[in-house]
Design an enzyme around this catalytic site. Structure first.
Site, PDB file in Angstrom:
ATOM      1  N   CYS A 117       1.070  -1.009   0.007  1.00 25.32           N
ATOM      2  CA  CYS A 117      -0.033   0.037  -0.066  1.00 25.32           C
ATOM      3  C   CYS A 117       0.909   1.141  -0.216  1.00 25.32           C
ATOM      4  O   CYS A 117       2.029   1.119   0.210  1.00 25.32           O
ATOM      5  CB  CYS A 117      -0.878   0.035   1.252  1.00 25.32           C
TER       6      CYS A 117
ATOM      7  N   ARG B 168       4.069   1.796  -7.088  1.00 24.06           N
ATOM      8  CA  ARG B 168       4.351   0.663  -6.375  1.00 24.06           C
ATOM      9  C   ARG B 168       3.224  -0.467  -6.554  1.00 24.06           C
ATOM     10  O   ARG B 168       3.471  -1.424  -6.034  1.00 24.06           O
ATOM     11  CB  ARG B 168       4.148   1.155  -4.812  1.00 24.06           C
TER      12      ARG B 168
ATOM     13  N   TRP C 293      -3.411  -2.164  -1.893  1.00 21.97           N
ATOM     14  CA  TRP C 293      -3.042  -3.203  -2.634  1.00 21.97           C
ATOM     15  C   TRP C 293      -4.043  -4.462  -1.703  1.00 21.97           C
ATOM     16  O   TRP C 293      -3.578  -4.609  -0.866  1.00 21.97           O
ATOM     17  CB  TRP C 293      -1.669  -3.606  -2.831  1.00 21.97           C
TER      18      TRP C 293
ATOM     19  N   ASN D  37      -0.533   0.941   5.919  1.00 13.61           N
ATOM     20  CA  ASN D  37       0.298  -0.075   5.095  1.00 13.61           C
ATOM     21  C   ASN D  37       1.049  -0.986   5.801  1.00 13.61           C
ATOM     22  O   ASN D  37       1.542  -0.886   6.956  1.00 13.61           O
ATOM     23  CB  ASN D  37       1.657   1.022   4.554  1.00 13.61           C
ATOM     24  N   GLY D  38       0.641  -2.354   5.483  1.00 13.67           N
ATOM     25  CA  GLY D  38       0.903  -3.565   6.288  1.00 13.67           C
ATOM     26  C   GLY D  38       0.055  -4.602   6.740  1.00 13.67           C
ATOM     27  O   GLY D  38      -1.217  -4.312   5.875  1.00 13.67           O
TER      28      GLY D  38
ATOM     29  N   GLU E   8      18.713 -12.380 -16.731  1.00 13.13           N
ATOM     30  CA  GLU E   8      18.130 -11.099 -16.631  1.00 13.13           C
ATOM     31  C   GLU E   8      17.502 -10.538 -17.773  1.00 13.13           C
ATOM     32  O   GLU E   8      16.302  -9.811 -17.706  1.00 13.13           O
ATOM     33  CB  GLU E   8      19.194 -10.062 -16.074  1.00 13.13           C
TER      34      GLU E   8
ATOM     35  N   LYS F 183      13.343  -9.557 -18.281  1.00 14.50           N
ATOM     36  CA  LYS F 183      13.081  -8.352 -18.715  1.00 14.50           C
ATOM     37  C   LYS F 183      11.851  -8.685 -19.622  1.00 14.50           C
ATOM     38  O   LYS F 183      10.843  -8.015 -19.733  1.00 14.50           O
ATOM     39  CB  LYS F 183      14.119  -7.455 -19.241  1.00 14.50           C
TER      40      LYS F 183
ATOM     41  N   GLU G 199       8.640 -10.379 -17.987  1.00 13.74           N
ATOM     42  CA  GLU G 199       7.784  -9.301 -16.985  1.00 13.74           C
ATOM     43  C   GLU G 199       7.238  -8.205 -17.877  1.00 13.74           C
ATOM     44  O   GLU G 199       6.051  -7.752 -17.473  1.00 13.74           O
ATOM     45  CB  GLU G 199       8.568  -8.874 -15.749  1.00 13.74           C
TER      46      GLU G 199
ATOM     47  N   HIS H 257      22.349 -30.376 -22.627  1.00 14.24           N
ATOM     48  CA  HIS H 257      21.647 -31.444 -21.752  1.00 14.24           C
ATOM     49  C   HIS H 257      20.109 -31.423 -21.728  1.00 14.24           C
ATOM     50  O   HIS H 257      19.355 -31.928 -20.558  1.00 14.24           O
ATOM     51  CB  HIS H 257      22.187 -31.359 -20.094  1.00 14.24           C
TER      52      HIS H 257
ATOM     53  N   LYS I  37       6.181  -2.982  -7.662  1.00 11.35           N
ATOM     54  CA  LYS I  37       7.476  -2.838  -7.543  1.00 11.35           C
ATOM     55  C   LYS I  37       8.150  -3.389  -6.504  1.00 11.35           C
ATOM     56  O   LYS I  37       9.126  -3.915  -6.554  1.00 11.35           O
ATOM     57  CB  LYS I  37       7.584  -1.130  -7.340  1.00 11.35           C
TER      58      LYS I  37
HETATM   59  C1  AGP Z   1      12.707  -6.629 -11.520  1.00 14.22           C
HETATM   60  O1  AGP Z   1      12.500  -6.399 -12.944  1.00 14.22           O
HETATM   61  C2  AGP Z   1      11.532  -7.349 -11.087  1.00 14.22           C
HETATM   62  N1  AGP Z   1      10.409  -6.377 -10.903  1.00 14.22           N
HETATM   63  C3  AGP Z   1      11.710  -8.181  -9.711  1.00 14.22           C
HETATM   64  O2  AGP Z   1      12.266  -9.485 -10.091  1.00 14.22           O
HETATM   65  C4  AGP Z   1      12.580  -7.507  -8.528  1.00 14.22           C
HETATM   66  O3  AGP Z   1      14.111  -7.622  -8.937  1.00 14.22           O
HETATM   67  C5  AGP Z   1      12.424  -8.500  -7.454  1.00 14.22           C
HETATM   68  O4  AGP Z   1      10.884  -8.341  -6.899  1.00 14.22           O
HETATM   69  C6  AGP Z   1      13.289  -8.252  -6.246  1.00 14.22           C
HETATM   70  O5  AGP Z   1      12.996  -6.865  -5.797  1.00 14.22           O
HETATM   71  P1  AGP Z   1      14.177  -6.114  -4.843  1.00 14.22           P
HETATM   72  O6  AGP Z   1      15.233  -5.752  -5.706  1.00 14.22           O
HETATM   73  O7  AGP Z   1      13.488  -4.688  -4.573  1.00 14.22           O
HETATM   74  O8  AGP Z   1      14.121  -6.869  -3.584  1.00 14.22           O
END
Ligand code: AGP
Length: 792
Positions: free
Chosen positions: A107, A138, A220, A247-248, A663, A667, A670, A686, A787
């Protein structure tokens, strides 16, 4: 054995020089450092020490009488049905601490209080909406605000109606009752509904307020579906005597709810939060019933509420019983206070930064936020509120109390304001279409700020680590722990860390470490990598490592985050606010920080000195090389156009660039919502080789390093099976990797092997970005993602 840490252990003590230098300074306070009870290793590094810190007294009269409330909240008949409430305070505290990072929700909280500066209602609304828009990235599914009405009380509810008759008469207060507006969906739908409701109730938007407290929230959903009823602010009842944003997660809300129901309260939402304002009202009413005319302070009410709450929270309370005051408190979830002092009551311009909060009557604006991003455009003077602190804004003063379950009365606390290094431009898109695009192109700059002040002639100085290097060098093992992109960054840094430290380096996905309760020793150094510093899995793994006595190091982008506060020491990556859900600039800055960390750890090793110095000397040029690779933007757009219809994509890498493969694939997955897998090229034969045909696009990373010839062989094998190849190679190597011109080539600048992942990821970030735009998906807020993932 667990290493004990003192209450006051905070980021100021641990994330030392490079961050400490940003603070504003007044007065002195003694610092208490870690004690290493029951831990023999590293005690010399973490023993108590005294350092002068400068603090600012925020309130001239912080020691206002603060008696503990003397009434019994839970009479015996309640206790019989609320066994959790029979726990001792300490037991309750321990449990709560244990759970404080167990779960949480993503949140966002924002609040705005103007004091002795005239603001029209419309202006106040706009500040609140803007705050919410800054928190939007967020992730959220509903939003709400509370502002003051014009009247002392709302129309009387039906007698015997809600809240068991407790609210059948008008409450005895004259101050305007809070109006609550809540809406499901985007902020803009809240904005629309607020203006139409305001219109319908004929509320004057131009009405001036010389002092006013407004609160706002993005939710959220966890407890209850996204709906106006479950959105925040949550209320104590029809009169809105206490309204709260949260928040929490409150883990013992069911017990509290049951108790409150027995006391005549009626609940409207499915949220855990609703118990909080209702409990505040319960405390307030009880105090008045028992104390008669003697008034209970807002802070007393809130601390009594805190005494009963278990879980993770940051909270802001608003109440017509305490007009024009706000109280914030937290345990686990980040909460920031921003303070802006004004010269002219109407102009809204900055004064000089003297921060004389103690001058009663001086016009000021106060902001609370879950995130610095929502504060930076108003002020750079901020305070990262710590766990169990109760921050009370009243009459233009800020008083801070430290809540302690073991003590009847909270102690008053003196804290320093910090000066935010962030620029307003960081939270705006500028000339870019999307934050992800901006953040990709920002990397030459973010890498420069990551390295700023840390590179010396043949040396690297990381202020937050320097006192711990000896302990790290004597570690049995270095364990990198993270999730998603942060894990990938650690994977990229591992070979160099191993080479320079001579210590075995292992990697853990935080959730997997927890699932199998992996082995951890007190002789281990556990390095936690997290952009947000708030990822639940990573924080739980941190808790686990602390329990096992490991030295815990944090690497994060977020000042004041839980990770920064709970680790023994660490390094801020200083990449600047990252708003796109897909992590881009934080990834490259994380790698560079871990490379610098390896360089610092390896400073005493003779055998690797020449390599070490060569890397140190090449680091300043890295941003230029990133600028160079960014010129591939159009080429990557073109490549994206050719891949727009593909269902799946493979990325093969090895050595330093195994991480690049993972990575790059993450990208694409996601944001472009395209299935993609990063694979270790050594594993190709393999299993994955079976997938190869003329249609499946395969990106092979084959830049020059010790693995180059092996990658050439991989390309040949794929080529022999008519694979649809896209090869990333060093500038000038096209003919070496693709002799028959049968594949597409991406040529990138060559840098030192340990820094090559920083270069190689950039074209893949661009590819993912363009693929997403071409496919018409939401680049900055991909579906189902937030986020920071504060739930397990
Ligand atoms: C990254 O593009 C992603 N959104 C996700 O994998 C992110 O890196 C992961 O949730 C970890 O987040 P953090 O680095 O804030 O701990």
């Amino acid at each position: 054995m667990r290493q004990k840490r003192t209450e006051n252990d905070s980021m100021w003590e641990k994330w030392t020089d490079d961050w400490l230098s940003h603070r504003v300074s007044y007065g002195h306070v003694r610092r208490e450092a870690l004690t290493t009870k029951a831990s023999t290793r590293g005690s010399e590094k973490r023993a108590g020490e005294t350092e002068s810190l400068h603090v600012l007294v925020l309130n001239p009269n912080p020691s206002r009488s603060f008696p503990s409330l003397s009434f019994s909240l839970f009479p015996s008949h309640c206790r019989s049905i609320s066994p959790l409430l029979l726990e001792t305070k300490q037991e309750s505290k321990n449990k709560s601490e244990k759970r404080s990072i167990d779960r949480g929700k993503m949140c966002g909280i924002f609040a705005y209080l103007n004091y002795n500066v005239t603001r029209e209602r419309r202006y106040i609304l706009e500040v609140l909406f803007k705050g919410l828009r800054r928190l939007e990235y967020r992730g959220y599914d509903s939003a709400g605000i509370a502002i003051d009405s014009d009247r002392g009380w709302p129309p009387a509810p039906v007698a015997g109606g809600e809240n068991g008759g407790k609210e059948t008469g008008r409450p005895a207060y004259d101050s305007p009752f809070p109006l609550i507006f809540r809406q499901e969906g985007k902020i803009e739908s809240l904005v629309g509904s607020v203006f139409s409701e305001v219109d319908a109730m004929d509320l004057n938007l131009e009405k001036p307020f010389s002092v006013h407290a407004g609160i706002a929230h993005t939710r959220w959903a966890t407890h209850g579906v996204p709906s106006p009823r479950n959105s925040h602010p949550q209320s104590s009842g029809p009169w809105n005597e206490f309204v709260v944003v949260h928040n929490g997660i409150i883990t013992n809300y069911e017990v509290l709810k049951e108790t409150l129901i027995r006391h005549g309260f009626t609940f409207e939402s499915e949220t855990d939060t609703e118990v909080i304002p209702k409990f505040a009202k319960f405390v307030f009413d009880k105090a008045h019933d028992e104390e008669g005319e003697q008034t209970v302070t807002f802070a007393q009410v809130v601390t009594e509420v805190m005494r009963q709450l278990e879980g993770a929270y940051s909270l802001i309370f608003k109440s017509p019983r305490y007009p024009n005051e706000l109280i914030a408190c937290k345990r686990g979830s980040t909460l920031i206070l921003g303070v802006k002092e004004l010269t002219d009551a109407n102009s809204g311009t900055f004064s000089h930064d003297d921060k004389t909060f103690t001058t009663i009557g001086k016009p000021k604006e106060f902001f609370f936020s879950s995130d610095l991003c929502a504060i930076v455009e108003h002020t750079k003077n901020y305070l990262a509120i710590e766990d169990d602190e109760v921050v009370h804004i009243k009459d233009g003063c800020v008083s801070i109390l430290k809540f302690d379950y073991g003590k009847e009365k909270p102690a008053s606390v003196q804290r320093a304001l910090s000066v935010l290094e962030m620029e307003v431009e960081q939270i705006k898109k500028g000339n870019y279409d999307h934050f992800m695009q901006k953040e990709i192109h920002e990397q030459p700059h973010s890498l420069t700020t990551t390295m700023r002040g840390r590179l010396r002639a043949n040396d690297v100085v990381l202020g937050g680590l320097k006192d711990h290097l000896k302990t790290i060098r004597h570690s049995r093992r270095i364990i990198f722990i993270g999730c998603g992109t942060s894990y990938n960054a650690a994977l990229a840094a591992r070979p160099f860390m191993e080479e320079l430290s001579g210590i075995p380096v292992t990697l853990e996905l935080a959730s997997d470490l927890l699932d199998r309760q992996g082995v951890m020793y007190r002789e281990d150094t556990a390095v936690f990598v997290s952009q947000s510093g708030e990822t639940a899995d990573t924080l739980l793994a941190l808790e686990y490592a602390l329990e096992h006595g490991a030295l815990c190091v944090g690497i994060t982008n977020t000042v004041g985050s839980t990770l920064a506060r709970k680790t023994h020491c660490g390094v801020h990556i200083n990449a600047g606010c990252e708003i796109g859900v897909a992590s881009t600039k934080a990834y490259t800055s994380q790698i560079v920080v871990m490379v610098m960390m390896a360089l610092a750890i390896g400073a005493d090793k003779i055998s690797t000195q020449s390599k070490r110095e060569a890397i140190i000397n090449s680091l300043p040029d890295l941003p230029n090389k990133v600028s160079e690779v960014l010129k591939l933007d159009n080429e990557m757009k073109d490549l994206a156009e050719s891949l727009i219809e593909v269902q799946s994509l493979l990325v093969f890498g090895r050595g330093y660039n195994y991480a690049t493969a993972l990575e790059g694939a993450l990208k694409v997955k996601e944001v472009a919502l395209t299935h993609s897998e990063g694979m270790l090229a050594g594993e190709m034969k393999h299993g994955p080789l079976a997938l190869v045909d003329e249609t499946l696009p395969i990106i092979v990373i084959a830049t020059r390093d010790a693995c180059f010839s092996k990658q050439q062989s991989v390309i040949q094998q794929l080529h022999a099976r008519k694979g649809r190849l896209i090869v990333m190679c060093s500038n000038g190597d096209a003919s070496s990797v693709c002799p028959s011109e049968s594949c597409r080539v991406i040529e990138v600048p060559q840098v030192a092997d340990c820094l090559q992942p920083v270069i190689n990821i950039v074209p893949l970030q661009l590819l993912a970005y363009h693929l997403t735009v071409l496919r018409g998906y939401d680049v900055d807020q991909p579906r189902n993602l937030a986020k920071s993932v504060t739930t397990q």
